[in-house]
Write a protein that holds these residues in place. Structure first.
Motif, PDB file in Angstrom:
ATOM      1  N   LYS A   1       5.186 -13.674  -0.516  1.00  0.00           N
ATOM      2  CA  LYS A   1       5.189 -14.046  -1.934  1.00  0.00           C
ATOM      3  C   LYS A   1       3.787 -13.831  -2.497  1.00  0.00           C
ATOM      4  CE  LYS A   1       9.016 -17.261  -1.663  1.00  0.00           C
ATOM      5  NZ  LYS A   1       9.334 -17.032  -0.233  1.00  0.00           N
ATOM      6  N   ALA A   2       3.545 -12.589  -2.922  1.00  0.00           N
ATOM      7  CA  ALA A   2       2.241 -12.252  -3.503  1.00  0.00           C
ATOM      8  C   ALA A   2       2.413 -11.060  -4.436  1.00  0.00           C
ATOM      9  CB  ALA A   2       1.238 -11.915  -2.393  1.00  0.00           C
ATOM     10  N   GLY A   3       1.548 -10.988  -5.421  1.00  0.00           N
ATOM     11  CA  GLY A   3       1.642  -9.916  -6.422  1.00  0.00           C
ATOM     12  C   GLY A   3       1.108  -8.578  -5.932  1.00  0.00           C
ATOM     13  N   ILE A   4       0.325  -8.602  -4.861  1.00  0.00           N
ATOM     14  CA  ILE A   4      -0.266  -7.363  -4.346  1.00  0.00           C
ATOM     15  C   ILE A   4      -0.121  -7.381  -2.822  1.00  0.00           C
ATOM     16  CG2 ILE A   4      -2.409  -5.991  -4.169  1.00  0.00           C
ATOM     17  CD1 ILE A   4      -2.993  -8.331  -6.656  1.00  0.00           C
ATOM     18  N   ALA A   5       0.414  -6.310  -2.262  1.00  0.00           N
ATOM     19  CA  ALA A   5       0.563  -6.242  -0.800  1.00  0.00           C
ATOM     20  C   ALA A   5      -0.062  -4.939  -0.307  1.00  0.00           C
ATOM     21  CB  ALA A   5       2.035  -6.303  -0.424  1.00  0.00           C
ATOM     22  N   TRP A   6      -0.893  -5.060   0.708  1.00  0.00           N
ATOM     23  CA  TRP A   6      -1.519  -3.873   1.293  1.00  0.00           C
ATOM     24  C   TRP A   6      -0.998  -3.673   2.718  1.00  0.00           C
ATOM     25  CZ3 TRP A   6      -5.494  -7.045  -1.321  1.00  0.00           C
ATOM     26  CH2 TRP A   6      -5.955  -6.466  -2.499  1.00  0.00           C
ATOM     27  N   VAL A   7      -0.736  -2.437   3.085  1.00  0.00           N
ATOM     28  CA  VAL A   7      -0.342  -2.133   4.459  1.00  0.00           C
ATOM     29  C   VAL A   7      -1.373  -1.158   5.025  1.00  0.00           C
ATOM     30  CG1 VAL A   7       1.418  -1.088   5.935  1.00  0.00           C
ATOM     31  CG2 VAL A   7       2.104  -2.509   3.988  1.00  0.00           C
ATOM     32  N   ASN A   8      -1.976  -1.559   6.130  1.00  0.00           N
ATOM     33  CA  ASN A   8      -2.989  -0.754   6.828  1.00  0.00           C
ATOM     34  C   ASN A   8      -4.166  -0.391   5.934  1.00  0.00           C
ATOM     35  OD1 ASN A   8      -1.462  -0.969   9.116  1.00  0.00           O
ATOM     36  ND2 ASN A   8      -0.350   0.935   8.732  1.00  0.00           N
ATOM     37  N   THR A   9      -4.484  -1.275   5.022  1.00  0.00           N
ATOM     38  CA  THR A   9      -5.657  -1.159   4.170  1.00  0.00           C
ATOM     39  C   THR A   9      -5.882  -2.526   3.542  1.00  0.00           C
ATOM     40  OG1 THR A   9      -6.695   0.108   2.389  1.00  0.00           O
ATOM     41  CG2 THR A   9      -4.375  -0.424   2.100  1.00  0.00           C
ATOM     42  N   TYR A  10      -7.055  -2.723   2.943  1.00  0.00           N
ATOM     43  CA  TYR A  10      -7.271  -3.966   2.210  1.00  0.00           C
ATOM     44  C   TYR A  10      -8.191  -3.689   1.035  1.00  0.00           C
ATOM     45  CZ  TYR A  10      -6.769  -8.912   1.487  1.00  0.00           C
ATOM     46  OH  TYR A  10      -6.399 -10.115   0.928  1.00  0.00           O
ATOM     47  N   HIS A  11      -7.831  -4.188  -0.104  1.00  0.00           N
ATOM     48  CA  HIS A  11      -8.602  -4.196  -1.347  1.00  0.00           C
ATOM     49  C   HIS A  11      -8.375  -3.050  -2.331  1.00  0.00           C
ATOM     50  CE1 HIS A  11     -10.676  -7.900  -1.380  1.00  0.00           C
ATOM     51  NE2 HIS A  11     -11.645  -7.631  -0.542  1.00  0.00           N
ATOM     52  N   PRO A  12      -7.994  -1.824  -1.907  1.00  0.00           N
ATOM     53  CA  PRO A  12      -7.924  -0.811  -2.960  1.00  0.00           C
ATOM     54  C   PRO A  12      -6.877  -1.173  -4.009  1.00  0.00           C
ATOM     55  CG  PRO A  12      -6.921   0.016  -0.956  1.00  0.00           C
ATOM     56  CD  PRO A  12      -7.572  -1.285  -0.611  1.00  0.00           C
ATOM     57  N   THR A  13      -7.232  -0.957  -5.272  1.00  0.00           N
ATOM     58  CA  THR A  13      -6.259  -1.123  -6.344  1.00  0.00           C
ATOM     59  C   THR A  13      -6.540  -0.051  -7.383  1.00  0.00           C
ATOM     60  OG1 THR A  13      -5.258  -2.658  -7.908  1.00  0.00           O
ATOM     61  CG2 THR A  13      -7.629  -2.861  -7.603  1.00  0.00           C
ATOM     62  N   PHE A  14      -5.595   0.176  -8.241  1.00  0.00           N
ATOM     63  CA  PHE A  14      -5.696   1.309  -9.159  1.00  0.00           C
ATOM     64  C   PHE A  14      -5.366   0.854 -10.572  1.00  0.00           C
ATOM     65  CE2 PHE A  14      -4.372   2.596  -4.938  1.00  0.00           C
ATOM     66  CZ  PHE A  14      -5.365   3.514  -4.603  1.00  0.00           C
ATOM     67  N   ASN A  15      -6.010   1.484 -11.548  1.00  0.00           N
ATOM     68  CA  ASN A  15      -5.742   1.118 -12.947  1.00  0.00           C
ATOM     69  C   ASN A  15      -4.276   1.334 -13.305  1.00  0.00           C
ATOM     70  OD1 ASN A  15      -8.387   0.338 -13.921  1.00  0.00           O
ATOM     71  ND2 ASN A  15      -8.959   2.443 -13.470  1.00  0.00           N
ATOM     72  N   GLU A  16      -3.612   2.217 -12.580  1.00  0.00           N
ATOM     73  CA  GLU A  16      -2.204   2.546 -12.862  1.00  0.00           C
ATOM     74  C   GLU A  16      -1.255   1.457 -12.369  1.00  0.00           C
ATOM     75  OE1 GLU A  16      -4.492   4.413 -11.440  1.00  0.00           O
ATOM     76  OE2 GLU A  16      -4.703   6.126 -12.782  1.00  0.00           O
ATOM     77  N   MET A  17      -1.733   0.573 -11.500  1.00  0.00           N
ATOM     78  CA  MET A  17      -0.865  -0.391 -10.811  1.00  0.00           C
ATOM     79  C   MET A  17      -1.074  -1.806 -11.362  1.00  0.00           C
ATOM     80  SD  MET A  17       0.713   1.388  -8.460  1.00  0.00           S
ATOM     81  CE  MET A  17       1.102   0.530  -6.928  1.00  0.00           C
ATOM     82  N   PRO A  18      -0.010  -2.618 -11.381  1.00  0.00           N
ATOM     83  CA  PRO A  18      -0.154  -3.973 -11.930  1.00  0.00           C
ATOM     84  C   PRO A  18      -0.946  -4.899 -11.014  1.00  0.00           C
ATOM     85  CG  PRO A  18       2.038  -3.665 -11.032  1.00  0.00           C
ATOM     86  CD  PRO A  18       1.362  -2.337 -10.919  1.00  0.00           C
ATOM     87  N   TRP A  19      -1.710  -5.797 -11.612  1.00  0.00           N
ATOM     88  CA  TRP A  19      -2.533  -6.752 -10.861  1.00  0.00           C
ATOM     89  C   TRP A  19      -2.243  -8.157 -11.365  1.00  0.00           C
ATOM     90  CZ3 TRP A  19      -5.939  -6.245  -6.821  1.00  0.00           C
ATOM     91  CH2 TRP A  19      -6.716  -7.365  -6.524  1.00  0.00           C
ATOM     92  N   GLY A  20      -1.902  -9.046 -10.442  1.00  0.00           N
ATOM     93  CA  GLY A  20      -1.670 -10.429 -10.841  1.00  0.00           C
ATOM     94  C   GLY A  20      -0.938 -11.165  -9.746  1.00  0.00           C
ATOM     95  N   GLY A  21      -0.698 -12.454  -9.973  1.00  0.00           N
ATOM     96  CA  GLY A  21      -0.226 -13.271  -8.863  1.00  0.00           C
ATOM     97  C   GLY A  21       1.090 -13.974  -9.051  1.00  0.00           C
ATOM     98  N   TYR A  22       1.730 -14.295  -7.909  1.00  0.00           N
ATOM     99  CA  TYR A  22       2.856 -15.209  -7.850  1.00  0.00           C
ATOM    100  C   TYR A  22       2.268 -16.631  -7.850  1.00  0.00           C
ATOM    101  CZ  TYR A  22       6.186 -11.600  -6.080  1.00  0.00           C
ATOM    102  OH  TYR A  22       6.998 -10.512  -5.905  1.00  0.00           O
TER     103      TYR A  22
END
Ligand code: NDP
Length: 487
Positions: free
Chosen positions: A431-452
């Motif tokens: 239950k989280a707004g962002i999930a990373w697999v085999n990486t941590y922290h990268p995010t992109f302006n194209e992708m939504p950011w926020g939390g459950y």
């Protein structure tokens, strides 16, 4: 020492009281400049400027193409001054220069992304069961109050301003009282684009003073906030008085889960970067490291082997990977959690100290790892927001999932495994707004950011980010004009 001014209604202004605040470099205590300390009344003037610009000014009637051009010009201005801005960011908030350079480039990317999106905002025509031309208009919300924290000062300003402006709103942005300098430098760049006065206002002052006025004022239509969950709750309560639209991006206590089949070296790197980038002062930091018990001992050994490579120092020094914490008070808070961890019986593997050679210079703290943390300990439950990693061993996938979701937060999570099916099972259940697999922290302006859960309300960035700054209007044009004969 530079004398900064706030930017209100297209003018550079001081506080009515004449009150000022010194801004410090947390890495050496040097005073970087002086900014005006706005009162609530000063903030009210800034809100009036944004209100006037929205209600009476040309901005709302400016075409989407023109708004996009303004935003492209802001991005270009940021790129021209990128090295100056990165240096200012590092000096004001402490992060290593390479991280600041990344943030500044990404802030420019963000303005470019929303510059392009400005012309893609559109309504829809619907097929309805009547002879009616029925369509949907998308309109700006109005005056947006935007409150940003000290951990990514310029990037957070970009995340807030770019979508709001692309959608045609006017803005009053309040940076943290600790780190206002790059936001004020951004105001200079925005001014150079010739944007109409009052469309963007950048105001300095305290959160509980000037900042609170943005949540309280009935002249503000929307408040968008990034910061701590406690402050977010308060803003939500205050915004409720006028049923303001709100977006909240709050804290996290994010699980970073390493399975035994993961690529070992990548997972070790990801665990350290997830926990210690920006001194751990990141809402999405992987501050809970869940490690499968069969590799726990070797994983801990590999983490400790790499810790000495985290060079601590002033962010402007070459090779530094960890700068100072943002303030003395914040370091005190993080140290108090380290003491709590000791008292709770977790095993302190490394850190927990101020580095001797740097102690007199700034608010430095060693990267700190606690092992054998249990999910009920406070250091596993509360957001510490500093370089403190809590390791929790687990035995099964089910147990990892249960521990991962056992939190009031729901911002981000990491999963390290070579088993794609397992990765997908975990991603779906966490239950989280962002999930990373085999990486941590990268995010992109194209992708939504926020939390459950208590990590926030709404999403920033991507198409979702622009939605957060738009109203939706239903329009029905009757094509069978005749009296309805109801009475
Ligand atoms: P805050 O949430 O208090 O500060 C974030 C922003 O909100 C700043 O601009 C601050 O202004 C402003 N603010 C503070 N109080 C109010 C208020 N009553 N009304 C309106 N605006 C307000 O965070 P802190 O700096 O106090 O840090 C406390 C904790 O919050 C951290 O330890 C961390 O756990 C969390 N945090 C989370 C962040 C995230 O990215 N999710 C970012 C920062 C902190 P000012 O600085 O001028 O007081």
């Amino acid at each position: 020492m530079k004398q900064y001014r706030a930017w209100v209604g297209g003018e550079w202004v001081v506080a009515t009281s004449g009150q000022e605040r010194q801004i410090f470099d947390p890495g050496n205590g040097e005073v970087l400049g002086v900014v005006p300390e706005f009162s609530r009344e000063d903030m009210d003037h800034a809100i009036d400027a944004a209100r006037y610009a929205f209600d009476q000014g040309p901005w709302r009637k400016t075409s989407a193409l023109e708004r996009g051009k303004f935003l492209f010009a802001v991005a270009a201005g940021i790129r021209v001054k990128a090295s100056e801005l990165a240096e200012l960011e590092t000096k004001n908030c402490g992060k290593p220069l390479a991280e600041a350079e990344f943030d500044i480039a990404d802030a420019a990317n963000c303005f470019e992304f929303y510059a392009g999106l400005a012309t893609k905002i559109h309504g829809e025509t619907m097929s309805v069961p009547a002879n009616s031309l029925s369509f949907i208009l998308r309109e700006p919300i109005g005056v947006c109050g935007q409150i940003i924290p000290w951990n990514f000062p310029l990037l957070m300003a970009a995340w807030k301003l770019a979508p709001a402006l692309a959608a045609g709103n006017t803005c009053v942005l309040k940076p943290s009282e600790l780190t206002p300098l790059t936001a004020l430098a951004l105001a200079e760049i925005i001014e150079e684009t010739g944007i109409p006065p009052g469309v963007v206002n950048i105001v300095t002052g305290t959160g509980p003073g000037a900042g609170e006025e943005l949540a309280l004022s009935e002249k503000v239509d929307k408040v968008a906030f990034t910061g701590g969950t406690a402050t977010g709750k308060r803003i939500m309560q205050q915004a409720a008085r006028s049923i303001k639209k709100i977006s909240l991006e709050l804290g996290g206590k994010n699980p970073n889960i390493v399975f035994a089949d993961a690529d070992f070296e990548s997972a070790v790197d990801g665990a350290l970067f997830g926990a210690f980038a920006n001194q751990g002062q990141v809402c999405s930091a992987g501050s809970r490291l869940l490690v499968e018990r069969s590799i726990h001992a070797s994983f801990v050994e590999a983490l400790l082997e790499k810790i000495p490579r985290i060079k601590i120092g002033h962010g402007m020094e070459p090779g530094v990977k960890m700068g100072p914490l943002v303030s003395s008070a914040h370091r005190d808070k993080v140290e108090a959690y380290i003491q709590i961890g000791r008292e709770e019986g977790a095993t302190l593997l490394c850190g927990g100290q101020r580095p001797n050679d740097l102690n007199s210079k700034g608010f430095f703290l060693e990267p700190t790892i606690f092992d054998h943390v249990t999910p009920s300990m406070r250091i596993a439950r509360e957001e510490i927001f500093g370089p403190v990693l809590a390791i929790i061993p687990f035995d099964t996938e089910e147990e990892a999932l249960q521990i991962a979701n056992d939190t009031e937060y729901g911002l981000a999570a990491g999963v390290w495994t070579k088993d794609l099916n397992r990765a997908l099972r975990m991603v779906r259940e966490i239950k989280a707004g962002i999930a990373w697999v085999n990486t941590y922290h990268p995010t992109f302006n194209e992708m939504p950011w926020g939390g459950y859960k208590q990590s926030g309300i709404g999403r920033e960035l991507g198409l979702y980010g622009i939605e957060a700054y738009l109203e939706t209007k239903q329009v029905n044009i009757n094509l069978d004009e005749a009296p309805i004969g109801w009475y």
